[in-house]
Write a protein that holds these residues in place. Sequence first.
Motif, mmCIF file in Angstrom:
data_model
loop_
_atom_site.group_PDB
_atom_site.id
_atom_site.type_symbol
_atom_site.label_atom_id
_atom_site.label_comp_id
_atom_site.label_asym_id
_atom_site.label_seq_id
_atom_site.Cartn_x
_atom_site.Cartn_y
_atom_site.Cartn_z
ATOM 1 N N ASP A 215 16.470 1.482 19.347
ATOM 2 C CA ASP A 215 16.878 0.228 19.985
ATOM 3 C C ASP A 215 18.273 0.339 20.590
ATOM 4 N N TYR A 216 18.495 -0.516 21.583
ATOM 5 C CA TYR A 216 19.792 -0.568 22.256
ATOM 6 C C TYR A 216 20.582 -1.799 21.826
ATOM 7 N N SER A 217 21.890 -1.727 21.995
ATOM 8 C CA SER A 217 22.743 -2.898 21.825
ATOM 9 C C SER A 217 23.922 -2.729 22.776
ATOM 10 N N PHE A 218 24.251 -3.790 23.487
ATOM 11 C CA PHE A 218 25.385 -3.711 24.423
ATOM 12 C C PHE A 218 26.479 -4.724 24.104
ATOM 13 N N SER A 219 26.282 -5.534 23.029
ATOM 14 C CA SER A 219 27.249 -6.608 22.798
ATOM 15 C C SER A 219 28.605 -6.062 22.345
ATOM 16 N N GLY A 220 28.596 -5.007 21.507
ATOM 17 C CA GLY A 220 29.854 -4.416 21.034
ATOM 18 C C GLY A 220 30.640 -3.813 22.192
ATOM 19 N N PHE A 221 29.925 -3.164 23.084
ATOM 20 C CA PHE A 221 30.553 -2.563 24.265
ATOM 21 C C PHE A 221 31.206 -3.656 25.123
ATOM 22 N N LYS A 222 30.444 -4.731 25.341
ATOM 23 C CA LYS A 222 30.930 -5.837 26.185
ATOM 24 C C LYS A 222 32.197 -6.455 25.579
ATOM 25 N N THR A 223 32.158 -6.679 24.250
ATOM 26 C CA THR A 223 33.325 -7.258 23.576
ATOM 27 C C THR A 223 34.513 -6.308 23.681
ATOM 28 N N SER A 224 34.251 -5.027 23.582
ATOM 29 C CA SER A 224 35.361 -4.065 23.647
ATOM 30 C C SER A 224 35.995 -4.056 25.038
ATOM 31 N N VAL A 225 35.184 -4.228 26.093
ATOM 32 C CA VAL A 225 35.755 -4.333 27.448
ATOM 33 C C VAL A 225 36.617 -5.593 27.533
ATOM 34 N N LEU A 226 36.094 -6.699 27.003
ATOM 35 C CA LEU A 226 36.816 -7.974 27.070
ATOM 36 C C LEU A 226 38.159 -7.901 26.339
ATOM 37 N N TYR A 227 38.142 -7.428 25.085
ATOM 38 C CA TYR A 227 39.372 -7.390 24.284
ATOM 39 C C TYR A 227 40.382 -6.396 24.849
ATOM 40 N N SER A 228 39.878 -5.234 25.287
ATOM 41 C CA SER A 228 40.800 -4.237 25.850
ATOM 42 C C SER A 228 41.480 -4.815 27.083
ATOM 43 N N LEU A 229 40.703 -5.456 27.919
ATOM 44 C CA LEU A 229 41.257 -5.988 29.159
ATOM 45 C C LEU A 229 42.250 -7.128 28.913
ATOM 46 N N GLN A 230 41.924 -7.972 27.926
ATOM 47 C CA GLN A 230 42.842 -9.064 27.586
ATOM 48 C C GLN A 230 44.187 -8.485 27.158
ATOM 49 N N LYS A 231 44.145 -7.416 26.366
ATOM 50 C CA LYS A 231 45.363 -6.776 25.872
ATOM 51 C C LYS A 231 46.157 -6.162 27.042
ATOM 52 N N TRP A 232 45.447 -5.417 27.892
ATOM 53 C CA TRP A 232 46.124 -4.749 29.012
ATOM 54 C C TRP A 232 46.675 -5.747 30.030
ATOM 55 N N GLN A 233 45.951 -6.843 30.221
ATOM 56 C CA GLN A 233 46.391 -7.867 31.182
ATOM 57 C C GLN A 233 47.645 -8.582 30.683
ATOM 58 N N LYS A 234 47.735 -8.702 29.354
ATOM 59 C CA LYS A 234 48.898 -9.347 28.753
ATOM 60 C C LYS A 234 50.147 -8.511 29.048
ATOM 61 N N GLU A 235 49.955 -7.177 28.949
ATOM 62 C CA GLU A 235 51.078 -6.271 29.215
ATOM 63 C C GLU A 235 51.413 -6.207 30.705
ATOM 64 N N ASP A 236 50.363 -6.291 31.549
ATOM 65 C CA ASP A 236 50.552 -6.233 33.001
ATOM 66 C C ASP A 236 49.496 -7.110 33.666
ATOM 67 N N PRO A 237 49.893 -8.279 34.190
ATOM 68 C CA PRO A 237 48.915 -9.223 34.761
ATOM 69 C C PRO A 237 48.116 -8.648 35.935
#
Length: 343
Positions: A215-237
Amino acid sequence: MDQNSDIIILGIESSCDDTGAAVLLNGELLSNVTYTQDVHKAWGGVVPELASRAHEARIIPVVDAAIKNAKITKQSISAVAFTRGPGLPGSLMVGVSFAKSLALALQRPLIEVHHMQAHILAHFIKTPGTEYDPPEFPFICLTVSGGHTQIVKVHAYDRFEVLGETIDDAAGEAFDKTAKILGLPYPGGPLVDKLAQEGNPQAFRFARPAIKGYDYSFSGFKTSVLYSLQKWQKEDPDFSTKHLNDLCASIQFTITEILMDKLQQVLKVHRVKDIALAGGVSANSEVRRRFAELAVRQGCRAHIPPFAYCTDNAAMIAASGHFKYLAGDFSSQNIMAMARMEM
Ligand code: KG4
Ligand code: ZN
């Protein structure tokens, strides 16, 4: 054209945001018309009520165009095939009602088609001017669309064994939702593909699922993109704008890795000569490339559909209808649309 033995199937597709009609003569494509609804762009995803209304407005012109392009008359149609499900209930209902009335008016058989089976049977559409080289049964098909992700063992035109499927998001949703996080419009999949061409796939690492089995799962991957991007955007908009190509390439790389990992596990156990790719995400350049590579490594023949048969289309519905017509597998006028359907 011998009117008695020729089989002319009209296929109708309306499961999501594409209104489609196609005509096949003895399994060979005569016409394939798709109207892709653009009303959804402004909303960042498919709005079911708007989709139903757009199908209603477009179904007659689309079917008319398919008949006209095929240079046939309505009376020469042998049967009307339509998508019964799975899909959006309101959208399906438009296609089902239309197909039922047309079949009734023409006094021709009605053939229900399963949308996901049709994506797979797209490999059996005979296209004029191209070599007909379909997969041999049994084959393994990786079906990757906006709503589904499945690994299916196909034993015959009417025998599909699901070996694995997604337990949350589909591969197409993984593309579209991460694209949305990057601020890209819907549907994000094709755009990610385009932007990824100029990016480094190793630039960023995102989470991959660690679930057992096929079976596949993509929710963890999606959350990791979201959280990583939120962190990086905070450092550089301006982070996502500055690194858009690398982000797209890394996202595309990870989704493809996840898809190919499980497929490879399946192929080690289920030895087949042929493997096939199906569904909207099979239009993705990296998925196509890696799928072909995997086939070489496994000693299989890879069947990758032409672009026109990857995303939703009615030619695949007509092709499925053709095989059901040969088997005498017809539906009654009482048939209803089904939003969820087993394979
Ligand atoms: O099979 P499909 O047309 O509709 C469903 O039955 O869901 O698949 C649509 C999905 C969307 O999520 C779209 O973003 C994705 O296929 N897609 C792509 C590409 N072309 C379409 N995803 C990645 N790269 C592409 N080139
Ligand atoms: Zn589809």
